[in-house]
Design a protein around this motif. Structure first.
Motif, short mmCIF file in Angstrom:
data_model
loop_
_atom_site.label_atom_id
_atom_site.label_comp_id
_atom_site.label_asym_id
_atom_site.label_seq_id
_atom_site.Cartn_x
_atom_site.Cartn_y
_atom_site.Cartn_z
N ALA A 50 0.81 -1.22 0.00
CA ALA A 50 0.00 0.00 0.00
C ALA A 50 0.84 1.27 0.00
CB ALA A 50 -0.94 -0.01 1.21
N LEU A 51 1.97 1.25 0.72
CA LEU A 51 2.73 2.48 0.93
C LEU A 51 3.21 3.11 -0.37
CD1 LEU A 51 4.01 4.46 2.95
CD2 LEU A 51 6.04 3.00 2.94
N LEU A 52 3.92 2.36 -1.20
CA LEU A 52 4.48 2.94 -2.42
C LEU A 52 3.42 3.21 -3.48
CD1 LEU A 52 7.21 2.19 -1.10
CD2 LEU A 52 8.00 1.52 -3.37
N ASP A 53 2.28 2.53 -3.38
CA ASP A 53 1.25 2.70 -4.40
C ASP A 53 0.24 3.79 -4.06
OD1 ASP A 53 0.38 1.47 -7.01
OD2 ASP A 53 -1.49 1.36 -5.91
N VAL A 54 -0.29 3.77 -2.83
CA VAL A 54 -1.31 4.76 -2.45
C VAL A 54 -0.92 5.58 -1.24
CG1 VAL A 54 -3.28 3.65 -3.55
CG2 VAL A 54 -2.60 2.92 -1.27
N GLY A 55 -0.13 4.98 -0.32
CA GLY A 55 0.31 5.73 0.84
C GLY A 55 1.18 6.92 0.47
N VAL A 56 1.86 6.82 -0.66
CA VAL A 56 2.69 7.93 -1.14
C VAL A 56 1.85 9.19 -1.35
CG1 VAL A 56 2.45 7.26 -3.57
CG2 VAL A 56 4.45 8.55 -2.84
N TYR A 57 0.57 9.03 -1.70
CA TYR A 57 -0.31 10.19 -1.87
C TYR A 57 -0.67 10.83 -0.54
CZ TYR A 57 -1.00 9.06 -6.81
OH TYR A 57 -0.80 8.83 -8.14
N THR A 58 -0.90 10.01 0.48
CA THR A 58 -1.24 10.58 1.78
C THR A 58 -0.05 11.34 2.35
OG1 THR A 58 -0.67 8.59 3.07
CG2 THR A 58 -2.91 8.73 2.21
N LEU A 59 1.16 10.79 2.18
CA LEU A 59 2.36 11.49 2.64
C LEU A 59 2.54 12.81 1.91
CD1 LEU A 59 4.86 8.50 2.92
CD2 LEU A 59 4.02 9.90 4.82
N ASN A 60 2.37 12.79 0.59
CA ASN A 60 2.50 14.02 -0.18
C ASN A 60 1.44 15.04 0.20
OD1 ASN A 60 4.62 14.22 -2.50
ND2 ASN A 60 4.03 12.07 -2.44
N PHE A 61 0.23 14.56 0.51
CA PHE A 61 -0.84 15.47 0.92
C PHE A 61 -0.44 16.22 2.19
CE2 PHE A 61 -4.91 16.52 2.98
CZ PHE A 61 -5.61 17.09 1.92
N ALA A 62 0.09 15.49 3.17
CA ALA A 62 0.53 16.13 4.42
C ALA A 62 1.67 17.10 4.18
CB ALA A 62 0.93 15.06 5.43
N ALA A 118 1.63 2.08 12.34
CA ALA A 118 1.22 0.69 12.56
C ALA A 118 0.93 0.08 11.20
CB ALA A 118 -0.01 0.63 13.45
N VAL A 119 1.11 -1.22 11.09
CA VAL A 119 0.97 -1.86 9.78
C VAL A 119 0.37 -3.25 9.92
CG1 VAL A 119 3.27 -2.91 9.82
CG2 VAL A 119 2.23 -2.36 7.63
N GLN A 120 -0.34 -3.67 8.89
CA GLN A 120 -0.79 -5.04 8.75
C GLN A 120 -0.16 -5.58 7.47
OE1 GLN A 120 -4.93 -5.97 7.57
NE2 GLN A 120 -4.97 -7.29 9.39
N LEU A 121 0.66 -6.62 7.62
CA LEU A 121 1.36 -7.16 6.47
C LEU A 121 0.53 -8.23 5.77
CD1 LEU A 121 4.99 -7.59 7.88
CD2 LEU A 121 4.02 -5.63 6.66
N THR A 122 0.75 -8.39 4.49
CA THR A 122 0.11 -9.45 3.72
C THR A 122 0.91 -10.75 3.90
OG1 THR A 122 1.44 -9.10 1.73
CG2 THR A 122 -0.54 -7.73 1.98
N GLU A 123 0.36 -11.82 3.39
CA GLU A 123 1.07 -13.11 3.47
C GLU A 123 2.36 -13.09 2.68
OE1 GLU A 123 -1.54 -16.20 2.22
OE2 GLU A 123 -2.85 -16.05 3.99
N THR A 124 2.44 -12.20 1.70
CA THR A 124 3.66 -12.10 0.88
C THR A 124 4.70 -11.18 1.50
OG1 THR A 124 2.68 -10.31 -0.43
CG2 THR A 124 2.39 -12.56 -1.25
N GLY A 125 4.35 -10.50 2.59
CA GLY A 125 5.33 -9.68 3.29
C GLY A 125 5.36 -8.21 2.94
N GLN A 135 11.42 0.14 6.99
CA GLN A 135 12.40 -0.43 7.91
C GLN A 135 11.73 -0.80 9.23
OE1 GLN A 135 15.61 -1.13 7.27
NE2 GLN A 135 16.03 -1.87 9.34
N GLU A 136 10.86 0.11 9.72
CA GLU A 136 10.14 -0.15 10.96
C GLU A 136 9.20 -1.35 10.83
OE1 GLU A 136 8.01 3.43 11.86
OE2 GLU A 136 9.84 4.64 12.04
N TRP A 137 8.62 -1.52 9.66
CA TRP A 137 7.64 -2.59 9.44
C TRP A 137 8.28 -3.92 9.04
CZ3 TRP A 137 4.34 0.82 5.61
CH2 TRP A 137 3.78 1.89 6.32
N GLY A 138 9.55 -3.89 8.70
CA GLY A 138 10.20 -5.11 8.24
C GLY A 138 9.81 -5.49 6.82
#
Length: 324
Positions: A169-181, A195-202, A313-316
């Motif tokens: 999510a971060l690089l695809d859509v979270g990047v927009y929320t960061l830019n908005f702020a 805080a984060v919820q990881l997928t099965e793929t990591g 890095q924080e999320w692994g």
């Protein structure tokens, strides 16, 4: 300006529609790893030439500007190819996988004297100034808090779920929320929590990020890949609140007073689809000898990349090919 598209996926098609409508753009070439796909794309979108390899297209001396429309995982590699071929570059977000890669791209661009800029379209839109002017006007008083969310039901897409494609999510859509702020509250950030919820793929499937500013303001940002959100950005002030409809391409701003009454609606200017602003600014800067775009300067890109590096890095969350 003779413009080429590197990659022939969905976002490339959207940008091609924009380019066709702009007299400043000559839709010159399209390239894909599949010649047939490139030919079909070129025919559908009115490009003069089709290439079955990126290298072949970049060897075409007539190409002036390249729009890079491949997955995040390949941006560094493909921008480097463009720069080494002496082409100016407009690259889809997220710019690269890491800040280190972005720094190397900007170093190479300076060395080869070409413009390279990140296509984070909201940075170039007139809505950015309109929102900041409203905040400066004090329409809702003293603003201490903003929230922004952007989520889509895209967890079934390969490029979103696979670490080797720099998914999540971060690089695809979270990047927009960061830019908005950053666009509306600035970059004087004292600390952050997440805080984060990881997928099965990591990769990150959902995340929440809180930015604490030095002046006491804070921004709460949410992004995810599992469901549709209202995409709103909300500013909370001492005299009311202001709602931005769709932070990914603002449509209008609604202003509410302290009595919870809707007192003003500000519509955004008519547009082709919103992508024209980044294209036009890029071409204007190239024509005027500039090597970065003021709406998304190199320092701005590096700032966002540094934030995303730290969060991952924080999320692994690590990508197999994120090194240089």
């Amino acid at each position: 300006m003779k413009t080429a598209i590197l990659g022939a996926g969905n976002i490339a098609g959207i940008l091609a529609v924009t380019m066709q409508a702009l007299p400043e753009v000559e839709c010159y070439a399209a390239a894909s790893r599949s010649l047939r796909k490139a030919q079909e794309f070129a025919k559908e979108h009115g490009f003069q030439k089709a290439y079955g390899s990126y290298e072949e297209m970049l060897a075409d001396e007539a190409v002036e500007l390249v729009y890079v429309a491949t997955p995040h995982s390949h941006h560094y590699e493909h921008m480097k190819m463009c720069i080494e071929a002496g082409k100016h570059v407009l690259c889809e977000k997220a710019f690269t996988m890491t800040k280190e890669q972005a720094e190397e791209i900007f170093r190479l661009a300076k060395e080869r004297d070409v413009l390279v800029t990140e296509a984070i379209w909201t940075r170039y839109m007139p809505s950015r100034k309109i929102i900041n002017d409203l905040l400066a006007e004090g329409v809702i008083g003293d603003v201490k808090t903003l929230t922004a969310n952007l989520s889509y039901a895209v967890s079934g897409k390969e490029r979103i779920i696979r670490p080797e494609l720099a998914g999540g999510a971060l690089l695809d859509v979270g990047v927009y929320t960061l830019n908005f702020a950053l666009m509306h509250f600035g970059n004087r950030i004292a600390r952050r929590q997440s805080a984060v919820q990881l997928t099965e793929t990591g990769v990150d499937g959902q995340n929440v990020i809180t930015l604490f500013y030095e002046d006491g303001r804070f921004a709460v940002l949410n992004s995810g890949i599992y469901g549709m959100s209202d995409r709103q950005g909300i500013f909370y002030g001492s005299k009311g609140w202001m709602v931005v409809d769709n932070i990914n391409n603002p449509l209008e701003v609604k202003i509410y007073n302290e009595k919870r009454e809707l007192c003003r609606t500000v519509s955004m200017p008519e547009q082709i689809n919103g992508y024209e602003y980044e294209i036009l600014e890029t071409i204007d800067c190239i024509r005027n000898g500039k090597r970065e775009c003021p709406s998304m300067g190199h320092a701005d890109t590096l700032e966002v990349m540094e934030l995303m590096d730290a969060l991952r890095q924080e999320w692994g969350v690590h990508y197999p090919s994120e090194g240089l």
